[in-house]
Scaffold this motif. Structure first.
Motif, PDB file in Angstrom:
ATOM      1  N   ALA A 135       0.859  -1.182   0.000  1.00 35.02           N
ATOM      2  CA  ALA A 135       0.000   0.000   0.000  1.00 35.02           C
ATOM      3  C   ALA A 135       0.894   1.231   0.000  1.00 35.02           C
ATOM      4  O   ALA A 135       1.786   1.361   0.843  1.00 35.02           O
ATOM      5  CB  ALA A 135      -0.887  -0.010   1.237  1.00 35.02           C
ATOM      6  N   PRO A 136       0.695   2.161  -0.926  1.00 35.27           N
ATOM      7  CA  PRO A 136       1.579   3.322  -0.993  1.00 35.27           C
ATOM      8  C   PRO A 136       1.330   4.294   0.156  1.00 35.27           C
ATOM      9  O   PRO A 136       0.217   4.410   0.668  1.00 35.27           O
ATOM     10  CB  PRO A 136       1.230   3.959  -2.334  1.00 35.27           C
ATOM     11  N   ILE A 137       2.384   4.999   0.525  1.00 38.54           N
ATOM     12  CA  ILE A 137       2.246   6.138   1.423  1.00 38.54           C
ATOM     13  C   ILE A 137       1.728   7.314   0.604  1.00 38.54           C
ATOM     14  O   ILE A 137       2.252   7.607  -0.471  1.00 38.54           O
ATOM     15  CB  ILE A 137       3.599   6.502   2.056  1.00 38.54           C
ATOM     16  N   VAL A 138       0.693   7.978   1.099  1.00 39.44           N
ATOM     17  CA  VAL A 138       0.183   9.186   0.453  1.00 39.44           C
ATOM     18  C   VAL A 138       0.561  10.377   1.321  1.00 39.44           C
ATOM     19  O   VAL A 138       0.061  10.534   2.432  1.00 39.44           O
ATOM     20  CB  VAL A 138      -1.343   9.120   0.263  1.00 39.44           C
ATOM     21  N   ALA A 154     -11.326  13.799  -2.670  1.00 41.32           N
ATOM     22  CA  ALA A 154     -10.437  13.960  -3.819  1.00 41.32           C
ATOM     23  C   ALA A 154      -9.256  13.003  -3.752  1.00 41.32           C
ATOM     24  O   ALA A 154      -8.820  12.461  -4.781  1.00 41.32           O
ATOM     25  CB  ALA A 154      -9.944  15.404  -3.900  1.00 41.32           C
ATOM     26  N   VAL A 155      -8.723  12.782  -2.555  1.00 41.01           N
ATOM     27  CA  VAL A 155      -7.639  11.800  -2.410  1.00 41.01           C
ATOM     28  C   VAL A 155      -8.116  10.420  -2.864  1.00 41.01           C
ATOM     29  O   VAL A 155      -7.448   9.728  -3.644  1.00 41.01           O
ATOM     30  CB  VAL A 155      -7.146  11.730  -0.948  1.00 41.01           C
ATOM     31  N   VAL A 156      -9.286  10.026  -2.395  1.00 36.71           N
ATOM     32  CA  VAL A 156      -9.817   8.706  -2.740  1.00 36.71           C
ATOM     33  C   VAL A 156     -10.129   8.610  -4.228  1.00 36.71           C
ATOM     34  O   VAL A 156      -9.883   7.569  -4.858  1.00 36.71           O
ATOM     35  CB  VAL A 156     -11.056   8.390  -1.874  1.00 36.71           C
ATOM     36  N   ALA A 157     -10.644   9.686  -4.813  1.00 35.04           N
ATOM     37  CA  ALA A 157     -10.907   9.680  -6.254  1.00 35.04           C
ATOM     38  C   ALA A 157      -9.615   9.477  -7.042  1.00 35.04           C
ATOM     39  O   ALA A 157      -9.597   8.749  -8.049  1.00 35.04           O
ATOM     40  CB  ALA A 157     -11.589  10.984  -6.666  1.00 35.04           C
ATOM     41  N   MET A 191      -5.904   5.694 -10.053  1.00 34.74           N
ATOM     42  CA  MET A 191      -4.631   4.972 -10.160  1.00 34.74           C
ATOM     43  C   MET A 191      -4.796   3.470  -9.928  1.00 34.74           C
ATOM     44  O   MET A 191      -3.813   2.727  -9.947  1.00 34.74           O
ATOM     45  CB  MET A 191      -3.616   5.552  -9.162  1.00 34.74           C
ATOM     46  N   GLY A 192      -6.025   3.023  -9.653  1.00 35.07           N
ATOM     47  CA  GLY A 192      -6.261   1.612  -9.405  1.00 35.07           C
ATOM     48  C   GLY A 192      -5.733   1.125  -8.083  1.00 35.07           C
ATOM     49  O   GLY A 192      -5.402  -0.059  -7.929  1.00 35.07           O
ATOM     50  N   ILE A 193      -5.682   2.024  -7.099  1.00 37.99           N
ATOM     51  CA  ILE A 193      -5.142   1.684  -5.779  1.00 37.99           C
ATOM     52  C   ILE A 193      -6.297   1.463  -4.810  1.00 37.99           C
ATOM     53  O   ILE A 193      -7.139   2.353  -4.614  1.00 37.99           O
ATOM     54  CB  ILE A 193      -4.214   2.798  -5.264  1.00 37.99           C
ATOM     55  N   ASP A 194      -6.327   0.304  -4.188  1.00 44.64           N
ATOM     56  CA  ASP A 194      -7.410  -0.044  -3.269  1.00 44.64           C
ATOM     57  C   ASP A 194      -7.194   0.558  -1.891  1.00 44.64           C
ATOM     58  O   ASP A 194      -8.096   1.171  -1.318  1.00 44.64           O
ATOM     59  CB  ASP A 194      -7.526  -1.562  -3.168  1.00 44.64           C
ATOM     60  N   LYS A 195      -6.001   0.370  -1.341  1.00 40.07           N
ATOM     61  CA  LYS A 195      -5.690   0.854   0.008  1.00 40.07           C
ATOM     62  C   LYS A 195      -4.384   1.629   0.000  1.00 40.07           C
ATOM     63  O   LYS A 195      -3.461   1.320  -0.766  1.00 40.07           O
ATOM     64  CB  LYS A 195      -5.584  -0.304   0.998  1.00 40.07           C
ATOM     65  N   ILE A 210      -7.957   2.742   3.761  1.00 43.73           N
ATOM     66  CA  ILE A 210      -6.652   2.941   4.398  1.00 43.73           C
ATOM     67  C   ILE A 210      -6.158   1.644   5.025  1.00 43.73           C
ATOM     68  O   ILE A 210      -6.907   0.907   5.660  1.00 43.73           O
ATOM     69  CB  ILE A 210      -6.674   4.077   5.437  1.00 43.73           C
ATOM     70  N   ALA A 211      -4.864   1.383   4.806  1.00 45.91           N
ATOM     71  CA  ALA A 211      -4.223   0.200   5.382  1.00 45.91           C
ATOM     72  C   ALA A 211      -3.583   0.523   6.719  1.00 45.91           C
ATOM     73  O   ALA A 211      -3.427  -0.348   7.584  1.00 45.91           O
ATOM     74  CB  ALA A 211      -3.166  -0.341   4.411  1.00 45.91           C
ATOM     75  N   ALA A 212      -3.186   1.771   6.890  1.00 45.16           N
ATOM     76  CA  ALA A 212      -2.574   2.250   8.124  1.00 45.16           C
ATOM     77  C   ALA A 212      -2.593   3.769   8.054  1.00 45.16           C
ATOM     78  O   ALA A 212      -2.964   4.355   7.024  1.00 45.16           O
ATOM     79  CB  ALA A 212      -1.147   1.720   8.271  1.00 45.16           C
ATOM     80  N   LEU A 213      -2.173   4.417   9.146  1.00 40.10           N
ATOM     81  CA  LEU A 213      -2.297   5.861   9.254  1.00 40.10           C
ATOM     82  C   LEU A 213      -1.058   6.402   9.969  1.00 40.10           C
ATOM     83  O   LEU A 213      -0.633   5.854  10.988  1.00 40.10           O
ATOM     84  CB  LEU A 213      -3.557   6.188  10.063  1.00 40.10           C
ATOM     85  N   ILE A 214      -0.489   7.495   9.432  1.00 38.53           N
ATOM     86  CA  ILE A 214       0.647   8.159  10.078  1.00 38.53           C
ATOM     87  C   ILE A 214       0.284   9.628  10.242  1.00 38.53           C
ATOM     88  O   ILE A 214       0.062  10.341   9.253  1.00 38.53           O
ATOM     89  CB  ILE A 214       1.938   8.011   9.262  1.00 38.53           C
TER      90      ILE A 214
END
Length: 250
Positions: free
Chosen positions: A3-6, A56-59, A64-68, A92-96
């Motif tokens: 899962a990418p860091i955003v 907008a982040v989720v859109a 980009m075809g990213i689930d989490k 979200i897979a995790a939160l920072i």
């Protein structure tokens, strides 16, 4: 794929504030620098809202075809991250959360009003963002910042359009997700500077107590700009957290 860091920036900077952190991660983890409208060259197109930013982040993740993903938000970016957790918990897979709070201001709105008046007064009087930038580091840093931090903060703030800064501040003062903290159900890291007066350590400690299973990293002699003040220690805290995640959360 992990899962990418955003990355989600503070109100006075675009995601360039994370350049040193990303460099230190060295490609160990996929990273997406997500700029708010009006930041990083994006058009502003009207007022900002936390709901609109989170959606907008989720859109963009959808596009980009990213689930989490793993939102990493600093200051107002940490508030956007909390908003994503509240509105789109399945994404979200995790939160920072770095140098942030679960609510801004007082119940009667007097603090918010005074805050906006004080922050916008120099601009209303004709000062430029470059003028503000020259004064900014004095109130943002702890007692032992990286020598390059002051110049970086000045450059980042000076290149931010005034209208974007105004919109960011006007959005900032509307935030309140305090009641949602106990509902956060993913691994969460909170990063606090022990000399941060904008997001005080006692507030972040309380968040860590409320968010189930949250992990707290305290950076000594650090103020509000941890990713720039101590990029080595900030990156180490992020890397330790990522390495602690279960396989299905990475």
């Amino acid at each position: 794929m992990s899962a990418p860091i955003v990355l989600l920036s503070g109100v006075g900077s675009d995601c360039g504030m994370y350049d040193e952190v990303v460099a230190r991660l060295g490609g160990d983890h996929p990273v997406i620098a997500w700029e708010m409208p009006g930041y990083g060259g994006k058009p502003l197109n009207g007022p900002l809202s936390f709901a609109g930013l989170a959606d907008a982040v989720v859109a963009d993740l959808d596009a980009m075809g990213i689930d989490k993903a793993i939102p990493l938000g600093h200051s107002i970016g940490g508030m956007v991250a909390q908003e994503i957790a509240a509105r789109h918990p399945a994404r979200i897979a995790a939160l920072i959360l770095s140098g942030t709070t679960p609510v801004f201001g007082s119940r009667d709105g007097s603090f918010q009003e005074a805050f906006l008046k004080a922050r916008l007064a120099p601009l209303d009087a004709g000062k430029t963002m470059a003028d503000l930038a020259r004064q900014a580091p004095a109130g943002l840093f702890g007692s032992d910042p990286d020598p390059a931090a002051a110049a970086a903060v000045e450059a980042l703030m000076a290149r931010l359009p005034e209208e974007s800064f105004r919109a960011g501040l006007e959005c900032l003062v509307t935030f309140n997700r305090r009641e949602e903290l106990p509902k956060i159900a993913v691994p969460t890291l909170l990063i606090a500077g022990d000399e941060d007066t904008n997001a005080p350590l006692k507030t972040i400690k309380r968040m860590a107590e409320i968010i189930p299973g949250a992990r707290l990293e305290i950076l000594e002699k650090t103020g509000h700009m941890a990713p720039l003040e101590c990029p080595d220690r900030f990156t180490d805290a992020v890397r330790r957290f990522l390495n602690s995640l279960p396989e299905d959360a990475r």
